[in-house]
Design a protein around this motif. Sequence first.
Motif, PDB file in Angstrom:
ATOM      1  N   VAL A 286       0.841  -1.204   0.000  1.00 30.83           N
ATOM      2  CA  VAL A 286       0.000   0.000   0.000  1.00 30.83           C
ATOM      3  C   VAL A 286       0.878   1.258   0.000  1.00 30.83           C
ATOM      4  O   VAL A 286       0.593   2.231  -0.706  1.00 30.83           O
ATOM      5  CB  VAL A 286      -0.945  -0.001   1.217  1.00 30.83           C
ATOM      6  CG1 VAL A 286      -1.741   1.299   1.282  1.00 30.83           C
ATOM      7  CG2 VAL A 286      -1.888  -1.196   1.163  1.00 30.83           C
ATOM      8  N   LYS A 287       1.950   1.220   0.793  1.00 35.97           N
ATOM      9  CA  LYS A 287       2.864   2.366   0.835  1.00 35.97           C
ATOM     10  C   LYS A 287       3.470   2.633  -0.538  1.00 35.97           C
ATOM     11  O   LYS A 287       3.629   3.796  -0.948  1.00 35.97           O
ATOM     12  CB  LYS A 287       3.975   2.110   1.851  1.00 35.97           C
ATOM     13  CG  LYS A 287       4.949   3.273   2.010  1.00 35.97           C
ATOM     14  CD  LYS A 287       6.022   2.969   3.045  1.00 35.97           C
ATOM     15  CE  LYS A 287       6.989   4.141   3.194  1.00 35.97           C
ATOM     16  NZ  LYS A 287       8.058   3.826   4.188  1.00 35.97           N
ATOM     17  N   SER A 288       3.779   1.564  -1.262  1.00 36.15           N
ATOM     18  CA  SER A 288       4.331   1.717  -2.604  1.00 36.15           C
ATOM     19  C   SER A 288       3.333   2.386  -3.551  1.00 36.15           C
ATOM     20  O   SER A 288       3.703   3.232  -4.372  1.00 36.15           O
ATOM     21  CB  SER A 288       4.734   0.345  -3.153  1.00 36.15           C
ATOM     22  OG  SER A 288       5.175   0.434  -4.484  1.00 36.15           O
ATOM     23  N   ILE A 289       2.059   2.026  -3.417  1.00 36.74           N
ATOM     24  CA  ILE A 289       1.020   2.634  -4.255  1.00 36.74           C
ATOM     25  C   ILE A 289       0.928   4.132  -3.973  1.00 36.74           C
ATOM     26  O   ILE A 289       0.831   4.955  -4.894  1.00 36.74           O
ATOM     27  CB  ILE A 289      -0.337   1.946  -4.013  1.00 36.74           C
ATOM     28  CG1 ILE A 289      -0.299   0.511  -4.532  1.00 36.74           C
ATOM     29  CG2 ILE A 289      -1.465   2.729  -4.672  1.00 36.74           C
ATOM     30  CD1 ILE A 289      -1.525  -0.300  -4.186  1.00 36.74           C
ATOM     31  N   PHE A 290       0.968   4.503  -2.687  1.00 37.09           N
ATOM     32  CA  PHE A 290       0.930   5.912  -2.308  1.00 37.09           C
ATOM     33  C   PHE A 290       2.151   6.652  -2.850  1.00 37.09           C
ATOM     34  O   PHE A 290       2.046   7.784  -3.351  1.00 37.09           O
ATOM     35  CB  PHE A 290       0.852   6.057  -0.791  1.00 37.09           C
ATOM     36  CG  PHE A 290      -0.536   5.950  -0.233  1.00 37.09           C
ATOM     37  CD1 PHE A 290      -1.112   7.013   0.437  1.00 37.09           C
ATOM     38  CD2 PHE A 290      -1.275   4.793  -0.396  1.00 37.09           C
ATOM     39  CE1 PHE A 290      -2.408   6.925   0.950  1.00 37.09           C
ATOM     40  CE2 PHE A 290      -2.561   4.695   0.102  1.00 37.09           C
ATOM     41  CZ  PHE A 290      -3.127   5.759   0.777  1.00 37.09           C
ATOM     42  N   SER A 291       3.320   6.034  -2.731  1.00 35.61           N
ATOM     43  CA  SER A 291       4.553   6.666  -3.220  1.00 35.61           C
ATOM     44  C   SER A 291       4.504   6.858  -4.732  1.00 35.61           C
ATOM     45  O   SER A 291       4.946   7.889  -5.248  1.00 35.61           O
ATOM     46  CB  SER A 291       5.766   5.814  -2.842  1.00 35.61           C
ATOM     47  OG  SER A 291       5.921   5.726  -1.440  1.00 35.61           O
ATOM     48  N   GLN A 292       3.939   5.881  -5.434  1.00 38.21           N
ATOM     49  CA  GLN A 292       3.810   5.999  -6.885  1.00 38.21           C
ATOM     50  C   GLN A 292       2.893   7.159  -7.252  1.00 38.21           C
ATOM     51  O   GLN A 292       3.131   7.870  -8.236  1.00 38.21           O
ATOM     52  CB  GLN A 292       3.291   4.692  -7.464  1.00 38.21           C
ATOM     53  CG  GLN A 292       4.292   3.551  -7.419  1.00 38.21           C
ATOM     54  CD  GLN A 292       3.674   2.228  -7.831  1.00 38.21           C
ATOM     55  OE1 GLN A 292       2.656   2.175  -8.520  1.00 38.21           O
ATOM     56  NE2 GLN A 292       4.288   1.137  -7.393  1.00 38.21           N
ATOM     57  N   TYR A 293       1.820   7.341  -6.457  1.00 38.67           N
ATOM     58  CA  TYR A 293       0.907   8.453  -6.731  1.00 38.67           C
ATOM     59  C   TYR A 293       1.608   9.797  -6.522  1.00 38.67           C
ATOM     60  O   TYR A 293       1.451  10.720  -7.329  1.00 38.67           O
ATOM     61  CB  TYR A 293      -0.328   8.358  -5.829  1.00 38.67           C
ATOM     62  CG  TYR A 293      -1.269   9.532  -5.987  1.00 38.67           C
ATOM     63  CD1 TYR A 293      -2.047   9.666  -7.120  1.00 38.67           C
ATOM     64  CD2 TYR A 293      -1.343  10.516  -5.005  1.00 38.67           C
ATOM     65  CE1 TYR A 293      -2.900  10.753  -7.278  1.00 38.67           C
ATOM     66  CE2 TYR A 293      -2.192  11.604  -5.153  1.00 38.67           C
ATOM     67  CZ  TYR A 293      -2.967  11.715  -6.291  1.00 38.67           C
ATOM     68  OH  TYR A 293      -3.799  12.801  -6.454  1.00 38.67           O
TER      69      TYR A 293
END
Length: 218
Positions: free
Chosen positions: A78-85
């Motif tokens: 989930v953290k990776s998804i946020f960072s990608q955004y």
Amino acid sequence: MAEFSIRRYKSSDYDTVRLIFAQGIMEQLPATSFYLLKLPQIQVLLFIPFITLYLLSKSYTFSFGSLALLMVAGWYGVKSIFSQYVNKCHRADLLDIEKSYMMANNSCFWVAESEGRVIGMVGIQPTQDSKDAMVLRRLSVASEQRVRGIGKALCMKAIDFARQRGYRRVNLDTSMIQRAAHRLYEGMGFEKTNVKIAPGITTRFTNFSVFYYTYWIE
């Protein structure tokens, strides 16, 4: 507590603005994680490997340990998804704020400042699909500076900008997790006009929604 003022964006604000935006997005990670853990479909996904490992190992310790590792992996996912955004936004309008807002027609970007330090920001642009609407973007206030009315003041600055240019409404969207933002917008008179599942396989599976608001300018 020191007073704050709102002024137009300057190029020297660039790094601070991008940092405040990134921090504001990443702060949503805990609330998102708790939301996901409460979903029945996520609980089933966690229960299946747990019970499978227990049946194979006959060890609660091993099974719970594996479950904990699985949850940690999910958190990092989930953290990776946020960072990608964040990275996507940094490469979009926040890559060149001067060009995106200050030099663009009927667009602007403001920062809130207190004691010489930038503590908040907001931008506004015309919408692509309507000649009488503008879209409020990138509203964010440093976490330690909230509950001071800064977010509301930034919103009103953008709404006044739209009013002076003859626009009839200001639109925005925000995630279902940002409940404080919902209270702010609804308290200011924004009307919730739609709720949609965010695009993507993961968001469809978790019913992660985006709320759409409109402020009608009198």
